[in-house]
Design a protein around this motif. Structure first.
Motif, PDB file in Angstrom:
ATOM      1  N   ASN A   3      -7.425  -1.887  -2.747  1.00 40.56           N
ATOM      2  CA  ASN A   3      -6.791  -3.204  -3.302  1.00 40.56           C
ATOM      3  C   ASN A   3      -7.693  -3.963  -4.252  1.00 40.56           C
ATOM      4  O   ASN A   3      -7.545  -5.090  -4.153  1.00 40.56           O
ATOM      5  CB  ASN A   3      -6.870  -3.831  -1.779  1.00 40.56           C
ATOM      6  N   MET A  12       0.884  -1.135  -0.001  1.00 37.29           N
ATOM      7  CA  MET A  12       0.045  -0.034  -0.178  1.00 37.29           C
ATOM      8  C   MET A  12       0.823   1.184   0.057  1.00 37.29           C
ATOM      9  O   MET A  12       0.508   2.209  -0.568  1.00 37.29           O
ATOM     10  CB  MET A  12      -0.924  -0.105   1.168  1.00 37.29           C
ATOM     11  N   GLN A  43      -5.085  -2.605   5.051  1.00 37.52           N
ATOM     12  CA  GLN A  43      -4.384  -3.209   4.021  1.00 37.52           C
ATOM     13  C   GLN A  43      -5.195  -4.606   4.066  1.00 37.52           C
ATOM     14  O   GLN A  43      -4.575  -5.623   3.443  1.00 37.52           O
ATOM     15  CB  GLN A  43      -3.007  -3.526   4.513  1.00 37.52           C
TER      16      GLN A  43
END
Length: 333
Positions: free
Chosen positions: A285, A238, A252
């Motif tokens: 993500n 990240m 994350q």
């Protein structure tokens, strides 16, 4: 070849007149055992296929794979014409991937080596004692599971025609069912470690993507298990992907409730299928929907350890390939 509906997709699809050869070596499981009977004495084997011409857009796709063919009925196999379905899973290679300079239109695939999958139905016509004619129709797919973008995936809808030649001694299919002990309900805990790599943007490096899974499963029949569990995922990189950001550990990670189903093909080989719903997720993500799907193949060893590979996806768009290692804790019989 199927197009994804884009201009570049149509251009690549119209340039590819797909023709290929397929070679298989299989062995028919006709011992009168429980799983052989439940799956109507299937055929297992290995295969290799290769595209005949070379295409400047996609290369010359080839694949090495394992396969399983399952007849629709036991008695129907004694007829001159019989029907069944099949699955193939392996490695695809020798593809020509996307290149912004020399191959910009092929955004279907971003790597030379990919996962190869084909599923479909077939019809077999007996010509003689040793030779059968077979025709099949299915969906063939090449994808790298987002380990290197672009990765729309190459999808083909092929019609296959060929000959099966029986080698060695020809033995009859058993006519009587084996003695199968009455099945009581069993329960299991599955503990799984997921590992893989994910490429988020074209030209960027790939980062580790993985997680942990815990599932409680019921086994009411010999052929399947089902249950519920939790999946925890972690996305590396990240800070490198967004250097201007300030991210916590939760940014994350993601957590989901997952419904699991295991299709037991043999005593050791099974197909895990899952549908998960995120309790929390992070769109940075590329967890683009509130739910995800999973399908693959696993092998369970004598010591209750298992290993396998499956793909996690959002609305059929690959998130990452999960290389899985785990342990099954059996409940009381």
């Amino acid at each position: 070849m199927l197009s994804n509906g884009t201009d570049w997709g149509d251009e690549v699809k119209n340039a590819v007149d797909y023709k290929a050869l397929d070679f298989q070596l299989g062995w028919r499981k006709i011992s009168n055992s429980k799983f052989n009977y439940l799956y109507r004495y299937p055929t297992l084997g290995i295969g290799f296929n290769t595209t005949i011409p070379y295409y400047s857009e996609i290369g010359r796709p080839q694949a090495l794979y394992g396969f399983m063919e399952i007849p629709f009925s036991i008695s129907g196999q004694n007829n001159r014409v019989s029907f069944g379905y099949f699955m193939q899973l392996g490695i695809g290679f020798n593809l020509k991937p996307y290149d912004p300079a020399v191959n910009p239109n092929n955004q279907y695939i971003g790597s030379k080596v990919n996962c190869y999958i084909q599923m479909g139905v077939n019809s077999t016509v007996r010509i003689s004692e040793r030779i059968d004619f077979q025709a099949s129709l299915g969906l063939k797919h090449y994808s790298n599971g987002a380990t290197k973008r672009p990765n729309a995936g190459i999808n083909l809808f092929p019609l296959n025609m060929g000959l099966n030649v029986k080698l060695g001694d020809i033995k009859p299919i058993p006519t009587e069912a084996p003695v199968i002990e009455e099945k009581g309900l069993r329960t299991f805990w599955n503990i799984a470690l997921y590992t893989g790599m994910k490429n988020y943007e074209i030209g960027d490096p790939a980062y580790f993507r993985g997680g942990l899974g815990l599932n409680y499963l019921f086994e009411p029949t010999y052929k399947y298990r089902f249950g519920l569990g939790l999946d925890f995922f972690w996305a590396q990189g990240m800070e490198k992907r967004f250097p201007e950001g300030d991210f916590s550990f939760k940014d994350q990670t993601s957590l989901a409730v997952v419904g699991s189903w295991e299709w037991q093909l043999t005593e050791r080989l099974y197909v895990p299928i899952g549908l998960g719903a995120y309790l929390y997720r992070n769109e940075l993500n590329q967890e683009i929907t509130w739910f995800y799907e999973r399908i693959g193949a696993r092998y369970r060893f004598d010591n209750n350890m298992f290993a396998g590979m499956q793909i996690k996806a959002h609305k059929a768009k690959a998130d990452f390939f999960e290389f899985t290692f785990g342990y099954t804790i059996p409940g009381k019989r």
